[in-house]
Design an enzyme around this catalytic site. Structure first.
Site, PDB file in Angstrom:
ATOM      1  N   ASN A  50      -2.943 101.919  48.200  1.00 50.06           N
ATOM      2  CA  ASN A  50      -2.715 102.638  49.458  1.00 50.06           C
ATOM      3  C   ASN A  50      -3.322 101.894  50.647  1.00 50.06           C
ATOM      4  O   ASN A  50      -3.417 102.434  51.743  1.00 50.06           O
ATOM      5  CB  ASN A  50      -3.326 104.031  49.385  1.00 50.06           C
ATOM      6  N   HIS A 136      -1.147 118.003  48.044  1.00 49.70           N
ATOM      7  CA  HIS A 136      -2.148 117.273  47.251  1.00 49.70           C
ATOM      8  C   HIS A 136      -3.096 118.218  46.506  1.00 49.70           C
ATOM      9  O   HIS A 136      -3.399 119.318  46.982  1.00 49.70           O
ATOM     10  CB  HIS A 136      -2.949 116.387  48.217  1.00 49.70           C
ATOM     11  N   GLU A 180       1.268 118.145  54.054  1.00 54.09           N
ATOM     12  CA  GLU A 180       1.036 116.714  54.291  1.00 54.09           C
ATOM     13  C   GLU A 180       2.088 116.239  55.274  1.00 54.09           C
ATOM     14  O   GLU A 180       3.165 116.823  55.347  1.00 54.09           O
ATOM     15  CB  GLU A 180       1.178 115.940  52.971  1.00 54.09           C
ATOM     16  N   SER A 184       2.359 112.200  49.336  1.00 51.39           N
ATOM     17  CA  SER A 184       1.693 111.097  48.654  1.00 51.39           C
ATOM     18  C   SER A 184       2.470 110.553  47.467  1.00 51.39           C
ATOM     19  O   SER A 184       2.359 109.369  47.153  1.00 51.39           O
ATOM     20  CB  SER A 184       0.299 111.530  48.199  1.00 51.39           C
ATOM     21  N   ASP A 209      -2.332 117.208  56.816  1.00 56.42           N
ATOM     22  CA  ASP A 209      -3.004 116.130  56.101  1.00 56.42           C
ATOM     23  C   ASP A 209      -2.241 114.819  56.360  1.00 56.42           C
ATOM     24  O   ASP A 209      -1.148 114.610  55.845  1.00 56.42           O
ATOM     25  CB  ASP A 209      -3.038 116.468  54.607  1.00 56.42           C
ATOM     26  N   HIS A 212      -1.440 109.665  54.441  1.00 56.26           N
ATOM     27  CA  HIS A 212      -0.574 108.490  54.279  1.00 56.26           C
ATOM     28  C   HIS A 212       0.201 108.144  55.550  1.00 56.26           C
ATOM     29  O   HIS A 212       1.143 107.356  55.497  1.00 56.26           O
ATOM     30  CB  HIS A 212       0.408 108.719  53.122  1.00 56.26           C
ATOM     31  N   LYS A 243      -7.332 104.957  52.751  1.00 59.50           N
ATOM     32  CA  LYS A 243      -5.990 104.409  52.567  1.00 59.50           C
ATOM     33  C   LYS A 243      -5.751 103.316  53.599  1.00 59.50           C
ATOM     34  O   LYS A 243      -6.363 102.260  53.504  1.00 59.50           O
ATOM     35  CB  LYS A 243      -4.987 105.544  52.517  1.00 59.50           C
TER      36      LYS A 243
HETATM   37  C1  LIG Z   1      -5.684 110.557  48.781  1.00 63.08           C
HETATM   38  C2  LIG Z   1      -5.394 111.879  49.369  1.00 63.08           C
HETATM   39  C3  LIG Z   1      -6.416 112.784  49.645  1.00 63.08           C
HETATM   40  C4  LIG Z   1      -7.836 112.567  49.218  1.00 63.08           C
HETATM   41  O1  LIG Z   1      -8.459 111.578  49.947  1.00 63.08           O
HETATM   42  P1  LIG Z   1      -9.646 110.738  49.275  1.00 63.08           P
HETATM   43  O2  LIG Z   1     -10.339 110.151  50.429  1.00 63.08           O
HETATM   44  O3  LIG Z   1      -8.988 109.744  48.389  1.00 63.08           O
HETATM   45  O4  LIG Z   1     -10.500 111.705  48.515  1.00 63.08           O
HETATM   46  C5  LIG Z   1      -6.083 113.958  50.295  1.00 63.08           C
HETATM   47  N1  LIG Z   1      -4.809 114.233  50.635  1.00 63.08           N
HETATM   48  C6  LIG Z   1      -3.793 113.400  50.342  1.00 63.08           C
HETATM   49  C7  LIG Z   1      -2.417 113.750  50.740  1.00 63.08           C
HETATM   50  C8  LIG Z   1      -4.051 112.201  49.696  1.00 63.08           C
HETATM   51  O5  LIG Z   1      -3.054 111.382  49.393  1.00 63.08           O
END
Ligand SMILES: *Cc1c(COP(=O)(O)O)cnc(C)c1O
Length: 392
Positions: A50, A136, A180, A184, A209, A212, A243
Site C-alpha cells: 500500500n 474495514h 471508506e 481497501s 475513512d 487508500h 499507506k
Molecule cells: C489499513 C486500513 C485501516 C487501518 O490502518 P492501519 O494504520 O493499518 O492500522 C483502516 N481502514 C482502512 C480502510 C484500511 O485500509
C-alpha cells in the site's frame, strides 16, 4: 508425549482453517519495503504493497526519521496525556491539519486504533451506526464495541442507506454513517455526493475513512473528499499514515472540538504509549513531499501505471471491474484456487498474495493487485504478459 487439552483444541481449530483453504502464514521479507523485495531468499516483483507513492523508502523521509531518532530517542516513554506528547507528534498534527485544510488533527498509533477509539468515544448505547457492507474490520469492530445499534447498508448503495437513515431518524438518537472513500479490497469509490446529501437531509454525521485515497485524489492530494469538494461537509475524516504516507499510525482530522473531545474520550488514544517520535517525523516528511511538486509527479506517474495495467487487463483471463484506483482485484472466487494462483505467480517472480475470508466474503477470494509509482512501465508489461499465461 501427552498433548494438553489446550494444544489439542488449537490444533483441531487450525485443521478446520486449513481444510477451508483459509490457512495463513507469515512470509519473511528480508529486504526493505519496495517494488522489488526479497522473500525467503527469492527476489520478487511486488504488487501488493500500500506504499502507493514509494515514500516508505524515500531518502528525505528516512533522513527525517533518523534525525528524530537521534534527537528524541527510540520510544515516547508514556502516553500522550502523561509525558509522551513530544514535539514530533505536535508537528505532525499541525502538518496534517494544514495538509487536509482542517482546524485540527489527532494522531493514533495505528489506523485500527484510531477507528476503535473514535467511534467508541462518539457513540454509545441508544445511538445508531450505519456502515457500508464492505467497511474495514477496524470500523466493524469499533461499531460492535461502541454498544450502538449497528446497521449495515448494501455496498455503495445510497438507496439502502436512505432506508437505514429513515428508520434511525425515528429513534431520536445520534446517527453516524461510516464509509471508506476508496475501498481497501475492491478499489472502488464511494458515491460521496449522495452519501453527504443523505446524511445532511436526515441529520446524521459522516465519518469518512480515507486510508487508500490520501495522497492520491483531489487537487492538493488530500483525498476523495477534496476531489468531490465535500471536505467541509464531513464531520470526521480518518486515515492512516501507513499507506501512501509510507510511515505508521492513524489520524483524525476535523474541528477543534472534535479533537479536544477525542483527547478526553478516545480510549485507544488515552491508554496507549504515544507513537515513536521518528515514526511521526517520517510521516510529517512524507506529507511535505506529497504537498510539493514532487508529490504531484509521483501521483501522475502512479496514475499512468494504473492506466497501463487497466488497458493491459482488457481481454485477459480475469474479468476485472471498472478500475478507479491503484487497487485492482482479480476475482478468483474459490479460496484454494486463489492460493494456487498466488503460488504460481511467486514461482514466476511476482508477489501478489491471495486475499481470502475474512478479509473478503467467502467465495470472493482474489489476487489483490496494487500499483505503486515506483513501478516502471516495463514492470507492468511483465506482469500483464505473465497474467495472460496463467493456467486456468
Ligand atoms: C489499513 C486500513 C485501516 C487501518 O490502518 P492501519 O494504520 O493499518 O492500522 C483502516 N481502514 C482502512 C480502510 C484500511 O485500509
Amino acid at each position: 508425549m501427552k498433548i494438553s487439552k489446550f494444544e489439542m483444541d488449537l490444533q483441531q481449530r487450525l485443521e478446520i482453517i486449513r481444510s477451508q483453504g483459509l490457512y495463513r502464514q507469515l512470509r519473511e521479507v528480508e529486504s526493505a519495503q519496495g517494488v522489488r523485495i526479497r522473500v525467503e531468499g527469492q527476489e520478487l516483483l511486488n504488487f501488493s504493497s500500500n506504499d502507493y507513492l514509494g515514500l516508505a523508502n524515500h531518502p528525505l523521509v528516512k533522513e527525517a526519521a533518523e534525525k528524530a531518532l537521534r534527537d528524541f530517542g527510540a520510544g515516547s516513554g508514556a502516553s500522550r496525556l502523561v509525558c509522551g506528547s513530544l514535539a514530533p507528534h505536535h508537528e505532525l498534527e499541525r502538518a496534517l491539519a494544514d495538509f487536509k485544510g482542517t482546524e485540527a488533527a489527532l494522531v493514533f498509533s495505528s489506523g485500527y486504533a484510531c477507528a476503535l477509539g473514535t467511534i467508541t468515544a462518539l457513540l454509545g448505547k441508544g445511538d445508531v451506526i450505519a456502515i457500508d457492507k464492505l467497511a474495514h474490520a477496524s470500523i466493524i469492530d469499533a461499531a460492535r464495541l461502541s454498544g450502538a445499534t449497528l446497521r449495515v447498508f448494501a455496498h455503495n448503495d445510497p438507496n439502502d442507506l436512505k432506508d437505514v437513515l429513515k428508520w434511525a431518524g425515528k429513534k431520536s438518537a445520534r446517527v453516524l454513517v461510516v464509509t471508506e472513500s476508496v475501498f481497501s479490497m475492491d478499489g472502488d469509490l464511494a458515491p460521496l455526493r449522495e452519501i453527504v446529501e443523505l446524511k445532511d437531509k436526515y441529520g446524521a454525521w459522516l465519518m469518512l475513512d480515507e486510508a487508500h485515497a490520501t495522497g492520491l485524489f483531489g487537487q492538493n492530494r488530500r483525498g476523495l473528499a477534496e476531489a468531490f469538494e465535500l471536505a467541509d461537509r464531513i464531520e470526521i475524516q480518518m486515515g492512516t499514515l501507513g499507506k501512501a504516507l509510507g510511515s505508521s499510525g492513524g489520524y483524525i482530522v476535523g474541528s477543534k472540538s472534535l479533537i479536544e473531545f477525542l483527547i478526553n474520550r478516545a480510549r485507544s488514544f488515552i491508554f496507549s504509549t504515544a507513537p515513536p517520535p521518528s515514526v511521526s517525523t517520517a510521516a510529517t516528511a512524507a506529507i511535505r513531499i506529497i504537498q510539493s511538486d514532487e508529490g504531484e509527479r509521483l501521483r501522475s506517474h502512479l496514475w499512468a501505471r494504473v492506466d497501463q495495467l487497466k488497458n493491459g487487463l482488457i481481454g485477459g483471463p480475469f474479468k476485472s471491474q471498472v478500475v478507479q484506483s491503484p487497487i485492482i482485484p482479480l476475482i478468483v472466487g474459490d479460496e484454494t484456487r486463489a492460493v494456487d494462483l498466488a503460488a504460481e505467480l511467486r514461482s514466476r517472480g511476482f508477489f501478489i498474495p491471495a486475499i481470502r475470508y475474512p478479509a473478503v466474503a467467502r467465495s470472493q477470494a482474489r489476487l489483490r493487485l496494487t500499483v505503486s509509482s515506483a513501478h516502471s512501465a516495463a514492470d507492468l508489461l511483465h506482469l500483464v504478459a505473465t497474467l495472460g499465461t496463467l493456467p486456468s
